[in-house]
Write a protein that holds these residues in place. Structure first.
Motif, PDB file in Angstrom:
ATOM      1  N   PHE A 184       0.843  -1.138  -0.117  1.00 60.58           N
ATOM      2  CA  PHE A 184      -0.039   0.182  -0.168  1.00 60.58           C
ATOM      3  C   PHE A 184       0.775   1.181   0.116  1.00 60.58           C
ATOM      4  O   PHE A 184       0.685   2.255  -0.587  1.00 60.58           O
ATOM      5  N   ILE A 185       1.933   1.472   0.717  1.00 58.55           N
ATOM      6  CA  ILE A 185       2.503   2.532   0.774  1.00 58.55           C
ATOM      7  C   ILE A 185       3.121   2.994  -0.433  1.00 58.55           C
ATOM      8  O   ILE A 185       2.720   4.410  -0.427  1.00 58.55           O
ATOM      9  N   PRO A 186       3.666   2.442  -1.624  1.00 60.21           N
ATOM     10  CA  PRO A 186       3.867   3.328  -2.631  1.00 60.21           C
ATOM     11  C   PRO A 186       2.730   3.615  -3.232  1.00 60.21           C
ATOM     12  O   PRO A 186       2.609   4.891  -4.224  1.00 60.21           O
ATOM     13  N   LYS A 187       1.568   2.917  -3.073  1.00 57.84           N
ATOM     14  CA  LYS A 187       0.188   3.609  -3.675  1.00 57.84           C
ATOM     15  C   LYS A 187      -0.209   4.868  -3.082  1.00 57.84           C
ATOM     16  O   LYS A 187      -0.694   5.785  -3.745  1.00 57.84           O
ATOM     17  N   PHE A 188       0.030   4.835  -1.759  1.00 57.68           N
ATOM     18  CA  PHE A 188      -0.503   5.994  -0.978  1.00 57.68           C
ATOM     19  C   PHE A 188       0.376   7.278  -1.549  1.00 57.68           C
ATOM     20  O   PHE A 188      -0.096   8.466  -1.316  1.00 57.68           O
ATOM     21  N   VAL A 189       1.334   7.055  -1.743  1.00 56.47           N
ATOM     22  CA  VAL A 189       2.450   8.025  -2.228  1.00 56.47           C
ATOM     23  C   VAL A 189       1.907   8.764  -3.589  1.00 56.47           C
ATOM     24  O   VAL A 189       1.822   9.895  -3.783  1.00 56.47           O
ATOM     25  N   ARG A 190       1.568   7.794  -4.498  1.00 51.61           N
ATOM     26  CA  ARG A 190       0.868   8.368  -5.777  1.00 51.61           C
ATOM     27  C   ARG A 190      -0.364   8.976  -5.797  1.00 51.61           C
ATOM     28  O   ARG A 190      -0.624  10.041  -6.361  1.00 51.61           O
ATOM     29  N   PHE A 191      -1.188   8.484  -4.730  1.00 49.48           N
ATOM     30  CA  PHE A 191      -2.647   9.031  -4.329  1.00 49.48           C
ATOM     31  C   PHE A 191      -2.371  10.335  -3.905  1.00 49.48           C
ATOM     32  O   PHE A 191      -3.057  11.447  -4.160  1.00 49.48           O
ATOM     33  N   GLU A 192      -1.259  10.608  -2.825  1.00 52.75           N
ATOM     34  CA  GLU A 192      -0.940  11.939  -2.243  1.00 52.75           C
ATOM     35  C   GLU A 192      -0.793  12.955  -3.431  1.00 52.75           C
ATOM     36  O   GLU A 192      -0.789  14.253  -3.353  1.00 52.75           O
TER      37      GLU A 192
END
Length: 344
Positions: A184-192
């Motif tokens: 999830f962490i890399p995806k959260f970075v993209r979403f931010e």
């Protein structure tokens, strides 16, 4: 919290060190000694709150010189970015040699008897990230997206525990997400950064189960209701196929239209869940972190609430399966009763 080390406490003015118990204002980010913050009872930088600005470092931090890599074979010093020894050619950095991820943090974190922690020299050893918080929890190796590594659609990257994703850190999101945080962490970075979609296979194949499993109850209820609704024509057809009801309903043109429409909508629902489940989860995680950090200042309690509010729940997932089964049975019983009434 490296960005706060070396900065003055917003209350007493003393320089914050690595061994201090540092807390920050959840609204503006001003750093304090925990005791100072508790003593003040509020943030002292009210002007920042009024203007909506964020705290900025007042003391320039020293830039660390790149560390040298010592060859274990010949003892020669090498640049930190080197993959092989410049003298004898021995492999000295497996990450560089394999095209892997660069280091984003080095050192191990140890905790003293008072509960405060400090970083010590260290780093990656045999590909394992050694950073741990004061409670013995490893922060990963390092945070990155496994499937589809290198493709923005899936999300990939390496991030340290203190890497900021908006107003929160990777470590905080990791505490909230639980065991699958590297996904999830890399995806959260993209979403931010403004992205809103990435594909989640579990959500695609089991929409309502996945949302309940990730404790997204409201979204899970909506998915459960829509799944049941779009499945009604299929249930009716099965009742007809097994001879439980007659062909009066299934033989009509309107039933064929509804059946096809519900089948299409069912696929659309699965595609929507697959594309946006991760983003919906990110929004929930961000909202929960905002709420918890604004309500709870004490670190231990804050972290416990993060892990309790987030994570997964197999009980919710099983409950959603049972609930859908009960709904299907109720629908079938109703149609059987209606068909029996018509036949009499």
């Amino acid at each position: 919290m490296p960005i706060y080390v070396g900065q003055p406490c917003s209350s007493c003015g003393r320089i914050l060190t690595k061994t201090d118990d540092i807390v920050v204002c959840p609204e503006c980010g001003s750093p304090y000694h925990r005791d100072c913050y508790i003593s003040e009872g509020k943030c002292t930088n009210q002007k920042l709150h009024e203007t909506g600005e964020s705290w900025q470092p007042t003391v320039k931090q020293e830039e660390k010189k790149p560390e040298k890599l010592i060859c274990p074979n010949c003892g020669a010093e090498n640049d930190s970015e080197a993959a092989f020894c410049c003298n004898c050619g021995t492999l000295i950095n497996i990450e560089k040699a394999s095209g892997g991820y660069q280091r984003t943090n080095t050192g191990t974190y140890s905790q003293n008897q008072n509960g405060n922690g400090s970083y010590q020299n260290g780093g990656y050893q045999n590909g394992n990230y050694q950073n741990q918080n004061g409670y013995g929890r490893s922060y990963g190796n390092p945070y990155m997206g496994g499937m589809g590594s290198g493709f923005p659609f899936f999300g990939s990257g390496a991030y340290s525990a203190d890497f900021a994703i908006g107003n929160h850190t990777v470590a905080e999101y990791s505490d909230y997400v639980g065991s699958n945080s590297p996904y999830f962490i890399p995806k959260f970075v993209r979403f931010e950064k403004g992205k809103k979609w990435s594909f989640n296979f579990s959500a695609f194949f089991f929409p309502h189960i996945y949302f309940f499993y990730r404790k997204m109850i409201r979204e899970g209820i909506v998915m459960l209701f829509l799944t049941a609704l779009f499945s009604v024509p299929t249930l009716i057809y099965y009742l007809y196929a097994y001879g439980i009801i007659g062909e009066a309903i299934v033989s009509t043109t309107s039933f064929a239209v509804i059946y096809n429409a519900c089948s299409i909508l069912s696929y659309v629902l699965s595609i929507f869940a697959g594309l946006f489940a991760n983003y919906i989860y990110y929004k929930k995680a961000k909202t929960d972190l905002d709420r918890i950090k604004s309500e709870v200042v004490e670190y231990n309690s804050q972290r416990e609430m993060l892990m309790t509010s987030g994570g997964t729940s197999m009980a919710y997932a099983i409950g959603s399966v049972v609930a859908l089964t009960v709904i299907f049975l109720a629908i079938m019983i109703v149609f059987v009763m209606v068909a029996s009434g018509e036949s009499t």
